[in-house]
Structure formats: structure tokens, C-alpha cells
Design an enzyme around this catalytic site. Structure first.
Site, short mmCIF file in Angstrom:
data_model
loop_
_atom_site.label_atom_id
_atom_site.label_comp_id
_atom_site.label_asym_id
_atom_site.label_seq_id
_atom_site.Cartn_x
_atom_site.Cartn_y
_atom_site.Cartn_z
N GLU A 287 76.64 27.37 55.18
CA GLU A 287 76.61 25.93 55.39
C GLU A 287 76.77 25.62 56.87
O GLU A 287 77.11 26.49 57.67
CB GLU A 287 77.71 25.23 54.59
CG GLU A 287 79.13 25.56 55.04
CD GLU A 287 80.17 24.81 54.25
OE1 GLU A 287 79.82 23.90 53.48
OE2 GLU A 287 81.37 25.13 54.41
N ARG A 291 80.62 18.47 62.49
CA ARG A 291 81.80 17.82 63.06
C ARG A 291 82.64 18.85 63.82
O ARG A 291 82.30 20.03 63.86
CB ARG A 291 82.66 17.22 61.94
CG ARG A 291 83.02 18.26 60.87
CD ARG A 291 84.06 17.78 59.90
NE ARG A 291 84.21 18.65 58.76
CZ ARG A 291 84.87 19.80 58.74
NH1 ARG A 291 85.42 20.26 59.86
NH2 ARG A 291 84.97 20.52 57.63
#
Length: 447
Positions: A287, A291
Site C-alpha cells: 500500500e 501522509r
């Protein structure tokens, strides 16, 4: 550069961002729930706005209230920290519609990487190695059996919209597959409102390696090396290192170059983390987090670069401050997540901290927003601080960590400090010989 940044978060990460803003001469606004009125970041900010009662959905996840706080205070940018709204594409879009800069990637990039199936497709297109598995969501049991037979058992079923270990089930044979598929779908639907799942090859003893990347949104990308996050409990990271004890400089340069190029080709802006499982010399994409990561300080320790400064610089249009050749890796760093939890059962332990003393000295950093007399509310994540140590090499780093853990005092509540004092003396940890299953096996044996 921005004039005023609103920090849409709480706890240690809100304080971390606030410090970066102050160093850059930027005025700060923090938002807080009624439960966080006495929090350290609220005390230190230039302005603060109460945005609701304790439940997150009524405060830290309340987009309307946060946008209103921006307009009331005149904030021209928002830093979301991690968690809460940090990977919410709708939030990024709404801020843009109000001419407020989201210090992070575009809403479109958040959407792509927030959908695990689309993220895997995108990674594959960008040349990032991926785990063998289904090309998209599994429609039924028949398709699941076909895919599993092609890639070979064991397989893992994952929620497309998932994270944090929810909606993930392992099937070691066709006989296990039906129950695993049904359970994963049920958990995914309950946790994320989306029961779509996909299948991947299950790796038996992988490490969890992640690459810190940055893009300028205009075709430039760099990487800041890797972090090893293999010590986990229930898919939640506990201890992180930079660099990984498992990689050599050639492997680091190879996977780092692939990731930096991918970020550049994607036109990505800001900080991101590309996460892999690593086994037998091969990397497999799992993944991408769009952020700042909880464990970013270990990367800062070995590179000497403030990643929050870099986020703000890129978001304000200043571009990246460094080229790839400027980024050097110096020594070794380890981060321990200090949680307000029972160190054996991991049951949350909210309450009043009666005494709080942090370690110091060369190469020791503590990121925390708590203090003596502070009452930890029961409504949020149990992380109360992060201990980060840096040394010239891993041996020195481990010795410094042992010393720092001995100095760390938190009275009045239970914390995970005793767990780390045990781990730092374990031969497997000392040798860097562990995988993503090691900690849970260790804890099970301890019981």
C-alpha cells in the site's frame, strides 16, 4: 510561504507540526475537542478553536467545523497530521474549494491510493513490484478459488478499502477459503462500509519495509531511505528502525530509485510512504500512505532533514529543498511507540499522569504532548509519546535505547515501556533477526 497554518489534529503530532511552523515563522491555529482543552499543543498555539465534544466524529472528523475554524481565524493552509482527516480526499477537495491549501497530496492521489485495488494497479503500472494476486475485487467464491489455485496457497484476503488489519484473513487451503472470504467481507463491510475484497499470495516470514518518498507535484521525486516496521502486533507497528537491518546499500538504492521515479511519474506532491513486504531479497508492494507517518522521526534522524518543513515548503509552492544526491544516510535510529496500555494485555489505560520524566542526552528525542498532571482522555488513540534514539551504528543505537528506556518515567497509568525494556535485551532483536510475526509469537510464548 503560508502566513497561518491550522493544525487539524491532536496529541504529539499536533505539537510536532506546531514546532515546525514556529521555526518557519508561521502563525499557528489548533483545533480541539472539549476533552483536549488542556492539551499542550492548545497551550502553545497562537490561537485555538474548540470544534466540538469528545467523540471524533463530532470534532476532529467534523469537516464543516474545521473549515469554519479556518475562515474565522484566517488560516490559509491546513496540516492534517496523521489519522483523522489526513487521507480524506473529500476534505482535501473542500479545502481547495475554499482556497485553503491542504498540506498533502491532491484529492485524486488520495483516492487512488486509498483504494487498495486501484493502488496496486497504479503501482504495477509505475513499475513498482507487487504481490501476486487478483487484478481487482473478487466477485464470488468460484473466482476466489481460481485465483488462489493460480498463485498457490497460502493466500490472504484483504479489504479493498481497509487498513489496520481489519478485513484480513489467511486461507492455507481451499477448505479454508470459503470461511475466510465470508469473514473478511463481513469485517470489511462493518469497518469501512465497503465489503469489496481481493486476494494476494501470503508470505510466510516477510519483513515490513517502507520507503519515505516526496514529490514536488511537477515531475520531481526523491526518496529518504527505508524504515523497517516489522515489529507489529495485530498489524499495528510497535518499533521502527532506519535503516533496515535486513537491507544492504545496493538493495536500498534499487528500491529507492524505483519509488522515487514512480512518485515523479505520478506527479505526486508532498510526503508519502510506499510500503512493502520483503522476503528472500524481493520487494512486494502492499500500500501507499499519502501522509506523514508516525515513524517519520527515524528518517529525520538519519538524514538530518525536517520532513514537516519539507511538507510545508512543497505545499506552499517552494518545491523540494534537496536533490537525491543531497540525501545522505548517517548512522542508525530506532523509534518506540509509548502507548497508554497494559504492557501484557494491551488494554487501554487512560487516566491522570502523576509523574512524567523523559530521557535526554546525545541522540535522544522524545515526541510527546503529555506532562505531569495531564489526564489522558479515553476517546482517542492510546499513543502518548515516541522515544527516538540515534547512534553512529545499530549497536550504539541499541545501547543508547536501553539507557533511555531506563530513564523514562511515566507514573499514574500503565504504559508499554516495560515491553520495550524486555525487547531491547532480546537476542533476536539485538541481531535484527525478526519478521512481521515475531512479536506476536514472542508475546504468546510469554503468556
Amino acid at each position: 510561504m503560508f502566513q497561518k497554518v491550522l493544525i487539524a489534529n491532536r496529541g504529539e503530532i499536533a505539537l510536532r507540526v506546531l514546532r515546525a511552523c514556529k521555526e518557519l515563522g508561521i502563525q499557528t491555529v489548533v483545533v480541539h475537542s472539549t476533552a483536549d482543552s488542556d492539551a499542550m499543543h492548545v497551550r502553545l498555539a497562537d490561537e485555538s478553536v474548540c470544534i466540538g465534544p469528545p467523540p471524533s466524529r463530532e470534532s476532529y472528523l467534523n469537516i464543516h467545523q474545521i473549515v469554519a475554524a479556518c475562515e474565522i481565524t484566517g488560516a490559509d493552509a491546513v496540516h492534517p497530521g496523521y489519522g483523522f482527516l489526513s487521507e480524506n480526499a473529500k476534505f482535501a477537495d473542500i479545502l481547495a474549494a475554499h482556497n485553503i491549501t491542504f498540506i498533502g497530496p491532491s484529492g485524486d492521489h488520495i483516492r487512488i491510493m486509498g483504494d487498495k485495488i486501484e493502488a496496486k494497479r497504479t503501482a504495477k503500472r509505475l513499475g513498482i513490484p507487487v504481490v501476486p494476486g487478483s487484478d481487482g475485487a473478487i466477485s464470488d467464491e468460484k473466482e476466489a478459488k481460481r485465483v488462489a489455485a493460480e498463485i498457490g496457497y497460502p493466500v490472504i484476503i484483504k479489504a479493498s478499502a481497509g487498513g489496520g488489519g481489519r478485513g484480513m484473513k489467511v486461507a492455507r487451503s481451499e477448505a479454508d477459503l470459503e470461511v475466510a472470504l465470508q469473514t473478511a467481507r463481513s469485517e470489511a463491510g462493518a469497518a469501512f462500509g465497503d465489503d469489496a475484497v481481493y486476494i494476494e499470495k501470503f508470505l510466510e516470514k516477510p519483513r515490513h519495509i517502507e520507503l519515505q518518498v516526496f514529490g514536488d507535484g511537477a515531475g520531481r521525486g526523491v526518496h529518504f531511505g527505508e524504515r523497517d516496521c516489522s515489529l507489529q502486533r495485530r498489524h499495528q507497528k510497535v518499533w521502527e528502525e532506519a535503516n533496515s537491518p535486513a537491507l544492504n546499500s545496493e538493495e536500498r538504492a534499487r528500491i529507492g530509485g524505483i519509488c522515487a521515479k514512480a512518485i515523479a511519474d505520478l506527479g505526486y506532491s508532498g510526503a508519502g510512504t510506499i510500503e512493502f513486504l520483503y522476503e528472500n531479497g524481493e520487494f512486494y508492494f502492499i500500500e501507499m500512505n499519502t501522509r506523514l507517518q508516525v515513524e517519520h522521526p527515524v528518517t529525520e534522524a538519519i538524514t538530518g532533514i525536517d520532513l514537516v518543513h519539507e511538507q510545508i515548503r512543497v505545499a506552499s509552492g517552494g518545491g523540494l529543498s534537496v536533490r537525491q544526491e543531497d540525501i545522505k544516510f548517517n548512522g542508525h535510529a530506532i523509534e518506540c511507540r509509548i502507548n497508554a496500555e497494559d504492557p501484557r494485555t494491551f488494554t487501554p489505560s487512560p487516566g491522570t499522569i502523576t509523574h512524567f520524566h523523559t530521557p535526554g542526552g546525545l541522540g535522544v528525542r522524545v515526541d510527546s504532548g503529555v506532562y505531569s498532571g495531564y489526564r489522558i482522555p479515553p476517546y482517542y488513540d492510546s499513543l502518548i509519546g515516541k522515544l527516538i534514539v540515534h547512534g553512529r551504528n545499530r549497536v550504539e543505537c541499541m545501547m543508547r535505547l536501553r539507557r533511555a528506556l531506563d530513564e523514562f518515567v511515566v507514573d499514574g497509568i500503565k504504559t508499554t515501556l516495560p515491553l520495550f525494556r524486555d525487547l531491547v535485551g532480546n537476542p533476536d532483536i539485538a541481531n535484527g533477526d525478526y519478521d512481521i510475526h515475531w512479536l506476536e509469537k514472542y508475546l504468546a510464548e510469554d503468556d
